[in-house]
Write a protein that holds these residues in place. Structure first.
Motif, PDB file in Angstrom:
ATOM      1  N   VAL A  12      -4.640  10.027   1.330  1.00  0.00           N
ATOM      2  CA  VAL A  12      -4.889   9.519  -0.026  1.00  0.00           C
ATOM      3  C   VAL A  12      -5.240  10.632  -1.002  1.00  0.00           C
ATOM      4  O   VAL A  12      -4.921  10.520  -2.186  1.00  0.00           O
ATOM      5  CB  VAL A  12      -5.955   8.397  -0.056  1.00  0.00           C
ATOM      6  CG1 VAL A  12      -5.463   7.160   0.652  1.00  0.00           C
ATOM      7  CG2 VAL A  12      -7.272   8.851   0.497  1.00  0.00           C
ATOM      8  N   ILE A  31      -6.746   5.981  -5.584  1.00  0.00           N
ATOM      9  CA  ILE A  31      -6.387   5.279  -4.354  1.00  0.00           C
ATOM     10  C   ILE A  31      -7.495   5.564  -3.350  1.00  0.00           C
ATOM     11  O   ILE A  31      -7.834   6.716  -3.096  1.00  0.00           O
ATOM     12  CB  ILE A  31      -5.019   5.741  -3.815  1.00  0.00           C
ATOM     13  CG1 ILE A  31      -3.927   5.581  -4.895  1.00  0.00           C
ATOM     14  CG2 ILE A  31      -4.659   4.996  -2.527  1.00  0.00           C
ATOM     15  CD1 ILE A  31      -3.742   4.192  -5.432  1.00  0.00           C
ATOM     16  N   LYS A  33      -7.735   3.712  -0.131  1.00  0.00           N
ATOM     17  CA  LYS A  33      -7.306   3.476   1.252  1.00  0.00           C
ATOM     18  C   LYS A  33      -5.923   2.841   1.223  1.00  0.00           C
ATOM     19  O   LYS A  33      -5.633   2.020   0.357  1.00  0.00           O
ATOM     20  CB  LYS A  33      -8.308   2.532   1.922  1.00  0.00           C
ATOM     21  CG  LYS A  33      -8.017   2.155   3.337  1.00  0.00           C
ATOM     22  CD  LYS A  33      -9.114   1.226   3.847  1.00  0.00           C
ATOM     23  CE  LYS A  33      -8.668   0.493   5.087  1.00  0.00           C
ATOM     24  NZ  LYS A  33      -9.621  -0.545   5.494  1.00  0.00           N
ATOM     25  N   ILE A  34      -5.073   3.244   2.173  1.00  0.00           N
ATOM     26  CA  ILE A  34      -3.755   2.632   2.304  1.00  0.00           C
ATOM     27  C   ILE A  34      -3.573   2.151   3.736  1.00  0.00           C
ATOM     28  O   ILE A  34      -4.158   2.694   4.673  1.00  0.00           O
ATOM     29  CB  ILE A  34      -2.611   3.602   1.915  1.00  0.00           C
ATOM     30  CG1 ILE A  34      -2.669   4.894   2.739  1.00  0.00           C
ATOM     31  CG2 ILE A  34      -2.644   3.900   0.429  1.00  0.00           C
ATOM     32  CD1 ILE A  34      -1.493   5.833   2.510  1.00  0.00           C
ATOM     33  N   GLU A  38      -0.986  -3.040   2.548  1.00  0.00           N
ATOM     34  CA  GLU A  38      -2.266  -3.150   1.851  1.00  0.00           C
ATOM     35  C   GLU A  38      -2.621  -1.822   1.189  1.00  0.00           C
ATOM     36  O   GLU A  38      -2.436  -0.758   1.768  1.00  0.00           O
ATOM     37  CB  GLU A  38      -3.351  -3.526   2.861  1.00  0.00           C
ATOM     38  CG  GLU A  38      -4.620  -4.039   2.253  1.00  0.00           C
ATOM     39  CD  GLU A  38      -5.522  -4.698   3.286  1.00  0.00           C
ATOM     40  OE1 GLU A  38      -6.705  -4.305   3.319  1.00  0.00           O
ATOM     41  OE2 GLU A  38      -5.059  -5.574   4.030  1.00  0.00           O
ATOM     42  N   VAL A  39      -3.144  -1.906  -0.052  1.00  0.00           N
ATOM     43  CA  VAL A  39      -3.590  -0.727  -0.789  1.00  0.00           C
ATOM     44  C   VAL A  39      -4.910  -1.075  -1.477  1.00  0.00           C
ATOM     45  O   VAL A  39      -5.044  -2.155  -2.048  1.00  0.00           O
ATOM     46  CB  VAL A  39      -2.554  -0.284  -1.857  1.00  0.00           C
ATOM     47  CG1 VAL A  39      -3.042   0.938  -2.618  1.00  0.00           C
ATOM     48  CG2 VAL A  39      -1.191  -0.006  -1.229  1.00  0.00           C
ATOM     49  N   HIS A  40      -5.879  -0.156  -1.414  1.00  0.00           N
ATOM     50  CA  HIS A  40      -7.172  -0.333  -2.075  1.00  0.00           C
ATOM     51  C   HIS A  40      -7.354   0.802  -3.075  1.00  0.00           C
ATOM     52  O   HIS A  40      -7.038   1.958  -2.766  1.00  0.00           O
ATOM     53  CB  HIS A  40      -8.313  -0.294  -1.053  1.00  0.00           C
ATOM     54  CG  HIS A  40      -8.220  -1.364  -0.025  1.00  0.00           C
ATOM     55  ND1 HIS A  40      -8.876  -2.554  -0.140  1.00  0.00           N
ATOM     56  CD2 HIS A  40      -7.510  -1.427   1.132  1.00  0.00           C
ATOM     57  CE1 HIS A  40      -8.591  -3.306   0.909  1.00  0.00           C
ATOM     58  NE2 HIS A  40      -7.765  -2.648   1.700  1.00  0.00           N
ATOM     59  N   ALA A  41      -7.866   0.481  -4.268  1.00  0.00           N
ATOM     60  CA  ALA A  41      -8.058   1.496  -5.301  1.00  0.00           C
ATOM     61  C   ALA A  41      -9.240   1.121  -6.189  1.00  0.00           C
ATOM     62  O   ALA A  41      -9.743  -0.002  -6.147  1.00  0.00           O
ATOM     63  CB  ALA A  41      -6.799   1.635  -6.148  1.00  0.00           C
ATOM     64  N   MET A  68      -0.661  -0.063  -7.764  1.00  0.00           N
ATOM     65  CA  MET A  68      -0.951  -0.325  -6.354  1.00  0.00           C
ATOM     66  C   MET A  68       0.219  -0.998  -5.648  1.00  0.00           C
ATOM     67  O   MET A  68       0.583  -0.637  -4.529  1.00  0.00           O
ATOM     68  CB  MET A  68      -2.204  -1.169  -6.245  1.00  0.00           C
ATOM     69  CG  MET A  68      -3.429  -0.437  -6.764  1.00  0.00           C
ATOM     70  SD  MET A  68      -4.865  -1.474  -6.784  1.00  0.00           S
ATOM     71  CE  MET A  68      -5.049  -1.827  -5.055  1.00  0.00           C
ATOM     72  N   LEU A  71       3.063   1.556  -5.215  1.00  0.00           N
ATOM     73  CA  LEU A  71       2.766   2.474  -4.113  1.00  0.00           C
ATOM     74  C   LEU A  71       2.907   1.758  -2.774  1.00  0.00           C
ATOM     75  O   LEU A  71       3.482   2.293  -1.832  1.00  0.00           O
ATOM     76  CB  LEU A  71       1.362   3.061  -4.259  1.00  0.00           C
ATOM     77  CG  LEU A  71       0.885   3.927  -3.093  1.00  0.00           C
ATOM     78  CD1 LEU A  71       1.795   5.132  -2.890  1.00  0.00           C
ATOM     79  CD2 LEU A  71      -0.556   4.354  -3.309  1.00  0.00           C
ATOM     80  N   GLY A  72       2.380   0.540  -2.697  1.00  0.00           N
ATOM     81  CA  GLY A  72       2.484  -0.217  -1.456  1.00  0.00           C
ATOM     82  C   GLY A  72       3.922  -0.407  -1.023  1.00  0.00           C
ATOM     83  O   GLY A  72       4.261  -0.223   0.154  1.00  0.00           O
ATOM     84  N   THR A 105      -7.692  -4.738  -4.535  1.00  0.00           N
ATOM     85  CA  THR A 105      -7.061  -4.852  -3.226  1.00  0.00           C
ATOM     86  C   THR A 105      -5.693  -5.487  -3.425  1.00  0.00           C
ATOM     87  O   THR A 105      -5.590  -6.597  -3.963  1.00  0.00           O
ATOM     88  CB  THR A 105      -7.899  -5.731  -2.276  1.00  0.00           C
ATOM     89  OG1 THR A 105      -9.182  -5.139  -2.122  1.00  0.00           O
ATOM     90  CG2 THR A 105      -7.232  -5.860  -0.916  1.00  0.00           C
TER      91      THR A 105
END
Length: 144
Positions: A12, A31, A33-34, A38-41, A68, A71-72, A105
């Motif tokens: 990340v 960002i 976590k990927i 699923e992507v978290h930002a 997000m 990117l996902g 999320t």
């Protein structure tokens, strides 16, 4: 960064560095976590992301969600062969935020060969829903 090499194992910090000189960097989207599907930002609530009255701008939330989801989808396809393009976004803003950061999320709800559909929930630091957003991406085969 060569985005054709992008995959689920891309750190990340490399992703965040690659996006600094774009809208993503201007809004200070980070960002966190990927994972597969699923992507978290996070994004700060600051003068760059708020309306003139200091409330988080809905457009900033939509930009966070589309970032997000894009990117996902990029993580789920071979970027050497395909491009990802956002084709629809629909958001419902359910609350307001004036300070701190918001946390998002993104989870894939449909992974087809030609389209991906993502749901993105944005919350405040206490976990209260601020926006829920649906993003549809088109998966386009690159020419030659």
């Amino acid at each position: 960064m060569d985005f054709s090499l992008l995959n689920i194992d891309t750190p990340v910090d490399i992703l965040n560095q690659a996006m600094q000189h774009s809208l993503i960097g201007s809004l200070a989207i980070k960002i966190e976590k990927i994972g597969s599907g699923e992507v978290h930002a996070s994004m700060p609530v600051c003068s760059k992301t708020t309306r003139p009255d200091g409330i988080l701008h809905g457009g900033s939330s939509l930009a966070l969600a589309e970032t997000m989801a894009g990117l996902g989808s990029m993580l789920l396809v071979d970027m050497a062969l395909f491009d990802v393009r956002g084709i629809q976004i629909n958001g419902s803003h359910t609350g307001s935020v004036r300070e701190g950061s918001v946390y998002a999320t993104a989870k894939i709800v449909h992974q087809g060969n030609q389209t991906h559909v993502w749901n993105v929930d944005i919350t405040n630091k206490e976990g209260r829903l601020v926006s829920t957003i649906r993003v549809t991406n088109m998966i386009v085969k690159k020419n030659g």
